[in-house]
Motif scaffolding. Structure first.
Motif, PDB file in Angstrom:
ATOM      1  N   HIS A 186       0.844  -1.546  -0.341  1.00  0.00           N
ATOM      2  CA  HIS A 186      -0.007  -0.256  -0.384  1.00  0.00           C
ATOM      3  C   HIS A 186       0.625   1.350   0.116  1.00  0.00           C
ATOM      4  N   LEU A 187       2.059   1.487  -0.180  1.00  0.00           N
ATOM      5  CA  LEU A 187       3.099   1.861  -0.249  1.00  0.00           C
ATOM      6  C   LEU A 187       2.269   3.577  -1.312  1.00  0.00           C
ATOM      7  N   THR A 188       2.543   4.562  -0.967  1.00  0.00           N
ATOM      8  CA  THR A 188       1.468   6.059  -2.038  1.00  0.00           C
ATOM      9  C   THR A 188       3.413   6.756  -2.424  1.00  0.00           C
ATOM     10  N   LEU A 189       2.948   7.298  -2.757  1.00  0.00           N
ATOM     11  CA  LEU A 189       4.805   8.297  -3.148  1.00  0.00           C
ATOM     12  C   LEU A 189       4.138  10.048  -3.751  1.00  0.00           C
ATOM     13  N   HIS A 190       3.062   9.860  -3.866  1.00  0.00           N
ATOM     14  CA  HIS A 190       3.335  11.898  -4.556  1.00  0.00           C
ATOM     15  C   HIS A 190       3.731  11.546  -6.249  1.00  0.00           C
ATOM     16  N   PRO A 191       3.766  10.659  -6.133  1.00  0.00           N
ATOM     17  CA  PRO A 191       4.653  11.029  -7.713  1.00  0.00           C
ATOM     18  C   PRO A 191       4.932  12.780  -8.747  1.00  0.00           C
ATOM     19  N   ALA A 192       5.857  12.988  -8.896  1.00  0.00           N
ATOM     20  CA  ALA A 192       5.928  15.188  -8.985  1.00  0.00           C
ATOM     21  C   ALA A 192       6.676  15.083 -10.311  1.00  0.00           C
ATOM     22  N   VAL A 193       6.542  16.037 -11.214  1.00  0.00           N
ATOM     23  CA  VAL A 193       7.651  16.062 -12.328  1.00  0.00           C
ATOM     24  C   VAL A 193       7.861  17.426 -12.223  1.00  0.00           C
ATOM     25  N   ARG A 194       8.424  18.013 -12.959  1.00  0.00           N
ATOM     26  CA  ARG A 194       9.162  19.832 -12.883  1.00  0.00           C
ATOM     27  C   ARG A 194       9.394  19.833 -14.398  1.00  0.00           C
ATOM     28  N   ILE A 195       8.480  21.178 -14.080  1.00  0.00           N
ATOM     29  CA  ILE A 195       9.011  21.319 -16.142  1.00  0.00           C
ATOM     30  C   ILE A 195      10.007  22.891 -16.056  1.00  0.00           C
ATOM     31  N   GLY A 196      11.115  23.320 -16.825  1.00  0.00           N
ATOM     32  CA  GLY A 196      12.172  24.622 -16.375  1.00  0.00           C
ATOM     33  C   GLY A 196      11.666  25.082 -18.130  1.00  0.00           C
ATOM     34  N   ALA A 197      11.538  26.012 -17.547  1.00  0.00           N
ATOM     35  CA  ALA A 197      11.186  27.231 -18.696  1.00  0.00           C
ATOM     36  C   ALA A 197      11.559  28.699 -18.772  1.00  0.00           C
ATOM     37  N   ASN A 251      18.155  32.901 -17.232  1.00  0.00           N
ATOM     38  CA  ASN A 251      16.772  32.691 -17.143  1.00  0.00           C
ATOM     39  C   ASN A 251      16.037  31.933 -17.047  1.00  0.00           C
ATOM     40  N   LEU A 252      15.744  30.687 -16.483  1.00  0.00           N
ATOM     41  CA  LEU A 252      15.089  29.412 -16.489  1.00  0.00           C
ATOM     42  C   LEU A 252      14.156  29.331 -14.532  1.00  0.00           C
ATOM     43  N   ALA A 253      12.945  29.470 -15.303  1.00  0.00           N
ATOM     44  CA  ALA A 253      11.854  29.411 -14.242  1.00  0.00           C
ATOM     45  C   ALA A 253      12.135  28.097 -14.460  1.00  0.00           C
ATOM     46  N   PHE A 254      11.380  27.232 -12.831  1.00  0.00           N
ATOM     47  CA  PHE A 254      11.233  26.050 -12.332  1.00  0.00           C
ATOM     48  C   PHE A 254       9.351  25.314 -12.208  1.00  0.00           C
ATOM     49  N   PHE A 255       8.806  25.063 -12.679  1.00  0.00           N
ATOM     50  CA  PHE A 255       7.585  24.990 -11.898  1.00  0.00           C
ATOM     51  C   PHE A 255       6.958  23.616 -11.685  1.00  0.00           C
ATOM     52  N   GLY A 256       6.444  22.880 -10.736  1.00  0.00           N
ATOM     53  CA  GLY A 256       6.368  21.830 -10.795  1.00  0.00           C
ATOM     54  C   GLY A 256       5.033  21.253  -9.590  1.00  0.00           C
ATOM     55  N   GLY A 257       4.755  19.821  -9.713  1.00  0.00           N
ATOM     56  CA  GLY A 257       3.238  19.884  -9.748  1.00  0.00           C
ATOM     57  C   GLY A 257       3.641  17.843  -9.128  1.00  0.00           C
ATOM     58  N   MET A 258       2.551  17.270  -8.130  1.00  0.00           N
ATOM     59  CA  MET A 258       2.116  16.313  -8.012  1.00  0.00           C
ATOM     60  C   MET A 258       1.434  16.049  -8.049  1.00  0.00           C
TER      61      MET A 258
END
Lengths: 158, 532
Positions: free
Chosen positions: B301-312, B370-377
C-alpha cells in the motif's frame, strides 16, 4: 566536518568508460582539460560509494552496459573507443530509444555527472550563478528605531 | 548605530547558535559494546520519532532515540555542497529509486538518513491533512479519532512548535512571480504557501539542509526539547532486530556503523518497556519483517505522490535561486488529484535534469539565469511495495494506475501552458530524449496517451502507508493507537501508518499524528509497562 565514510567503487576497467562519458557530456569541443576529467572521475566515485552494495553493483552494471551499447547499433567498438562526436550522437540515440531500459542508462549517469560537474565554482560562475549571495530576504528587514538619547544628542550637536 | 541588517544578523545568529546545541552520542565513535535499559526506545529520529521522543520525555519517561544516520549541526549543512548533502544526509546518496512495474516511470525517491531524518531535507512546506481525506479515514476506514476536529489541537500545537508561517510575498523568487503571472493569465488562483521557517533567507536549497539554520526541522525544533527533558539521541546506530518474547516487545539490538567503512561494527543492545519503530515508510517494513512480524500488509500500500517539474526559458534574467524554495501553490486542480507549486533547487541539481547531451545540454545550462522551474505532484493510489532484499536498503517497486499516469502527463501539460502564458520562449519537459518545446500547441501530445510512462522523469518525496493503521488485524499493521496488531508494546510512529495517500506534503501530518499517538501512549503508559 564530521568524519565521512570512505570507500571506492570504480576500478581501473570502469574509469575509462566514465571518463569518456564525462568528456562527451561536458567537453565535446575540448573545453575541459584532461587532468580535470581524471579528477572528476574520482569525484564521481566518491559520490556513489556511500550507497548500498546493490545500488553500487547496479551502477557498475550500467557502466558495463554503456561500454558495450554501441553493439546495439552495429558499431563494433566499445563506447570509449568512439570519437567524442560519435559518443554524443550515440548517447542521444540511447536517450531517445523506445526500449525502456536504454534511456535510463544515459539518464542515471547524466544526472550524477551533471550534478557533480556543475558543483565546481568556476563552472557555476561561467553559467551566471553568483554563489551564496542572496538579496530578496533583505528587502523586508525589521527597521531599528534610533534611541531617544541618540536623537537628543544629535540635535544638541547640530 | 547598529545597522538594521547587522541587528537582524545578530538576532538570528544568536538564535541559530542556540539551535546548534544538540548533544548527540555518535555511534561511530563507540569502541566498546553498549547496553542500556530505558522506558522507551525509539528507532528513527525523523518527523515521527522526534515528536514522540519529546512528548514521552516531557511525560517523565526515560527515552533513547537510535538513528542510523549521522549527526550534523545546522552550521555544517551550509558547508556541504549539494552532492555532499546527498552523501551525508540521504539514503543511497540521494539515488534511491522505486522501480516502475508496467507502464510506470522509474521514480527517484529522496529520504533522509541523519539525525532529524527527512525533515532535514524537506522544502519546509506544511499542510494539514485535507478534510476529505480525513473524512475517508474516519467514516470509511473507521478511524474515529482521525477527524479535522480530532486532529486540530495537534496540528495547532505542532505548527506553533515548529513555527509554521506564511511565506511573505517579498520572499517569492522571480521564477515564482512568473509562475503566478502565468497562472493568473489562465485563471488559476494561487495561494501562499506555509512553511516551518524562522528567518528564511531564500537560499532555495532547503532540500539539502538549510544553510542558514532557518528551517525548523525536528533536529532544531523537537529533538532539542526532548534532550532538554532527558532524552538521549544516538547517531550511527543501525537497529537490526526487535527483541520479542511471548508476544511482547522487550527491546532492540543492532550495531554502530563504522566511521570509515560505513559498515556495521560494534554491537549494542537496549532493553525497553516500549519499542517504537519510526524509520519511515521504506525502512519500517524491513525492520518489522526482520523481527518476525508477518502481516501481509507490511510493505504494501505504499503511496508516493509522484511529482514532475518543468523548466521555462525566459528572455529576462530570472535568477530563480534568490527567494524561498517554495512559496506559492494551487489546489485548483485538486478534483483531478493534481497539486501545483513553484519550485527551485541548486543549479547543478537542476542542470542534471536538462534534456540533451554535449553541446545542446551545455547550451541550456548556460542559460540558467533565464530559467524558471514549476512543479506539480499527483495524489496517487497505493501502488507501491517495499521488500527486503540483498542489502540493507529495500527493494521498492511501484505500479502506477492508468489514471495517475494520465494525471502526471496532464500536470506537465498544465505547467507548460502556464510557462508559455508567462512569456516563456522554450519549455523543458521532463520527457527523456525530447527536445525543448517552443510552441504551446506542441504540448498537446501529453493529453493523447502516446508517451510511455518510462520516458517521464519522475520523483517522489512523500512515501507513506507501508505499515498502515486499521481497525482490524486483517486490514492493516497497527491499531489506531499505533501499537502493532501482532506484538504488544511495539509501536509504529511514522508516515508508514497513514492509511491512504494524503495528496499534500507529509511532514506536518506525520508530526501531528505522532503527537496524537504520543499523548495516547503517555496516558496508558502504566498499562503498557505492566505487560513488559
Amino acid at each position: 566536518m564530521t568524519k565521512d565514510f570512505a570507500r571506492s567503487t570504480l576500478n581501473a576497467r570502469h574509469r575509462p568508460v566514465l571518463r569518456a562519458l564525462a568528456e562527451a557530456m561536458f567537453s565535446p569541443d575540448g573545453e575541459v582539460v584532461p587532468e580535470r576529467l581524471d579528477a572528476f572521475v574520482d569525484d564521481v566515485d566518491g559520490f556513489i560509494s556511500p550507497a548500498s552494495k546493490t545500488l553500487r553493483f547496479g551502477l557498475v552494471l550500467m557502466l558495463f552496459a554503456i561500454r558495450w551499447s554501441p553493439l546495439l547499433f552495429f558499431r563494433f567498438r566499445t563506447f570509449e573507443e568512439l570519437t567524442v562526436d560519435e559518443r554524443v550522437h550515440h548517447l542521444e540515440r540511447l536517450e531517445r530509444s523506445k526500449v525502456k531500459q536504454l534511456p535510463l542508462l544515459v539518464v542515471a549517469y547524466k544526472t550524477v555527472l551533471t550534478m557533480i560537474f556543475y558543483e565546481d565554482e568556476t563552472e557555476q560562475r561561467a553559467i551566471g550563478y553568483p554563489g551564496h549571495a542572496r538579496e530578496r530576504w533583505k528587502t523586508a528587514l525589521p527597521v531599528v528605531q534610533p534611541r531617544r538619547e541618540a536623537i537628543g544628542s544629535e540635535e544638541a550637536a547640530s | 548605530m547598529t545597522s538594521p541588517a547587522v541587528a537582524h544578523e545578530h538576532a538570528h545568529g544568536h538564535e541559530r547558535a542556540e539551535r546548534e546545541r544538540l548533544p548527540v552520542i555518535r555511534g561511530r565513535e563507540q569502541a566498546a559494546p553498549f547496553s542500556a535499559k530505558v522506558d522507551v526506545v525509539i528507532v528513527g529520529s525523523g518527523a515521527g520519532g522526534a515528536v514522540l521522543a519529546r512528548e514521552l520525555a516531557r511525560d517523565g519517561r526515560s527515552v533513547l532515540v537510535l538513528e542510523e544516520g549521522g549527526h550534523y549541526a545546522p552550521s555544517e549543512y551550509g558547508a556541504m555542497t549539494p552532492s555532499n548533502s546527498f552523501r551525508r544526509l540521504s539514503r543511497e546518496a540521494g539515488m534511491s529509486v522505486a522501480l516502475g512495474l508496467g507502464d510506470t516511470p522509474l521514480i527517484s525517491l529522496l529520504a533522509g538518513k541523519c539525525v532529524g531524518g527527512s525533515s532535514v531535507l524537506t522544502g519546509g512546506v506544511c499542510f494539514r491533512i485535507p478534510e476529505e481525506v480525513l473524512h475517508t479515514w474516519s467514516s470509511s476506514l473507521g478511524l474515529g479519532r482521525m477527524t479535522p476536529e480530532g486532529l486540530d489541537p495537534f496540528f495547532s500545537e505542532v505548527e506553533g512548535i515548529c513555527h509554521v508561517e506564511d511565506v511573505p510575498a517579498h520572499m517569492r523568487s522571480r521564477a515564482t512571480e512568473l509562475f503566478v503571472e502565468g497562472a493568473d493569465k489562465l485563471g488559476i488562483p494561487m495561494k501562499t504557501m506555509r512553511r516551518n521557517t524562522k528567518g528564511c533567507r531564500g537560499a532555495a536549497r532547503c532540500n539539502f539542509g538549510c544553510p542558514n539554520g532557518a528551517k525548523m526541522s525536528v533536529d532544531v525544533s523537537f529533538l532539542p526539547d526532548a534532550v532538554a527533558h532527558g532524552a538521549t539521541v544516538v547517531s550511527d546506530a543501525l537497529v537490526e532486530r526487535i527483541d520479542i518474547t511471548g508476544g511482547v516487545a522487550r527491546g532492540v539490538r543492532g550495531r554502530f556503523l563504522d566511521g570509515v567503512t560505513g559498515e556495521p561494527r560494534v554491537r549494542f543492545e537496549v532493553r525497553a518497556k516500549l519499542v517504537v519503530v519510526a524509520c519511515g515508510s521504506m525502512h519500517t517494513p524491513i525492520l518489522l519483517r526482520r523481527s518476525g512480524l508477518d502481516s501481509v500488509h507490511i510493505g504494501r500500500h505504499l503511496t508516493l505522490h509522484p511529482a514532475v517539474r518543468i523548466g521555462a526559458l525566459f528572455d529576462e534574467a530570472v535568477d530563480g535561486w534568490d527567494g524561498a524554495l517554495q512559496s506559492v501553490y494551487t489546489d485548483h486542480f485538486l478534483g483531478d488529484g493534481i497539486w501545483l507549486n513553484g519550485v527551485y533547487s541548486p543549479v547543478n541539481v537542476l542542470a542534471a535534469a536538462f534534456p540533451g547531451v554535449g553541446r545542446e545540454h551545455r547550451r541550456l545550462v548556460k542559460q540558467m539565469p533565464n530559467l524558471a522551474f514549476f512543479g506539480g505532484m499527483v495524489h496517487d493510489d497505493g501502488g507501491g511495495q517495499v521488500r527486503r532484499w540483498i542489502s540493507r536498503e529495500p527493494l521498492v517497486t511501484y505500479k502506477m494506475v492508468k489514471r495517475d499516469k494520465a494525471r502526471l502527463l496532464k500536470t506537465i501539460h498544465i505547467l507548460g501552458r502556464m510557462a508559455f502564458a508567462a512569456g516563456a520562449r522554450e519549455v523543458l519537459t521532463p520527457i527523456f530524449g525530447m527536445a525543448t518545446v517552443k510552441k504551446e500547441k506542441d504540448l498537446e501530445f501529453l493529453l493523447e496517451d502516446k508517451v510511455a510512462a518510462s520516458k517521464v522523469e519522475c520523483m517522489a518525496f512523500h512515501p507513506l502507508g507501508s505499515a498502515k493503521m486499521a481497525t482490524t488485524a486483517d486490514a492493516g499493521v497497527v491499531k489506531p493507537t499505533g501499537e502493532t496488531w501482532a506484538v504488544d508494546n511495539l509501536f509504529v510512529c511514522d508516515g508508514s501508518i497513514l492509511p491512504t495517500s494524503i495528496g499534500v506534503n507529509s511532514q506536518l501530518p506525520i508530526m501531528s499524528v505522532a503527537m496524537m499517538l504520543a499523548r495516547g501512549i503517555a496516558a496508558d503508559f502504566e498499562r503498557y509497562s505492566s505487560r513488559a
